[in-house]
Design an enzyme around this catalytic site. Sequence first.
Site, short mmCIF file in Angstrom:
data_model
loop_
_atom_site.label_atom_id
_atom_site.label_comp_id
_atom_site.label_asym_id
_atom_site.label_seq_id
_atom_site.Cartn_x
_atom_site.Cartn_y
_atom_site.Cartn_z
CB CYS A 162 64.31 15.84 26.37
SG CYS A 162 64.98 16.24 24.78
CD GLU A 163 70.01 11.08 27.03
OE1 GLU A 163 70.47 11.17 28.17
OE2 GLU A 163 70.10 10.06 26.34
CG HIS A 164 67.36 12.84 22.39
ND1 HIS A 164 66.24 12.07 22.60
CD2 HIS A 164 68.42 12.01 22.52
CE1 HIS A 164 66.61 10.82 22.83
NE2 HIS A 164 67.92 10.75 22.79
CG HIS A 165 65.47 18.08 21.24
ND1 HIS A 165 64.79 16.90 21.41
CD2 HIS A 165 65.72 18.18 19.91
CE1 HIS A 165 64.61 16.31 20.24
NE2 HIS A 165 65.17 17.07 19.31
CD GLN A 172 57.82 9.79 29.83
OE1 GLN A 172 57.73 10.72 29.02
NE2 GLN A 172 56.78 9.08 30.22
CG HIS A 226 58.66 14.57 26.12
ND1 HIS A 226 59.92 14.12 26.41
CD2 HIS A 226 57.81 13.71 26.74
CE1 HIS A 226 59.85 13.03 27.17
NE2 HIS A 226 58.57 12.76 27.38
CB CYS A 228 61.92 18.34 22.30
SG CYS A 228 61.59 16.68 22.86
ZN LIG Z 1 63.78 15.99 23.03
#
Ligand SMILES: [Zn+2]
Length: 195
Positions: free
Chosen positions: A87-90, A128, A156, A158
């Site tokens: 995941c590119e956020h975490h 995703q 996920h 995260c």
């Molecule tokens: Zn994430």
Amino acid sequence: MPYKNFEEYNIQVTDDVKERYKNIIEDLGENTDREGLIKTPERAAKAMQFLTQGYNQDPVEILKSAMFKESYNEMVIVKDIELYSLCEHHILPFFGKAHIAYIPNGQIVGLSKLPRIVDVFARRLQVQERLTEQVLDCINDTLKPQGVAVVIEASHMCMMMRGVQKQNSITTTSGFRGQFEKIETRNEFLKLIGK
Ligand SMILES: [Zn+2]
């Protein structure tokens, strides 16, 4: 995932990322001279290169390398394709399964190429939703089938390890082009993948 298929680590990138990981681990309160951690920055640098190798791969070329003229024009389905992404956020993993279907329009593609396409896009920093669209558009634009469908189901880390800790929730995304925009074709596909 074994590392054995990916031996071409960029020495410069490995060294750079290794030094940064060393700083990160120390910032988090650990001692990188501790026996178990001495080689960790280098291992982590190589692992991250493996997990983001999709940036150096061309999914269109992979598909084009195995396209064949064929008059078969029924639905082709590859389901339960294992998927591992970040995941590119975490920068934490999300993982699950992809299901892909297409209806040929004069050309078919070698079946092993569809999981490879998923890998190329999954081995990048992702969300995703975009992963689903990229797989869909790549097949649609390259193979030009009568229709294509992609469903991805993923967990996920995260969400599971932090924050809301909804440990059993699965996120489903889907996209449909061409014939699969018709409800009956779409339903046939969803039934065949057990949805
Ligand atoms: Zn994430």
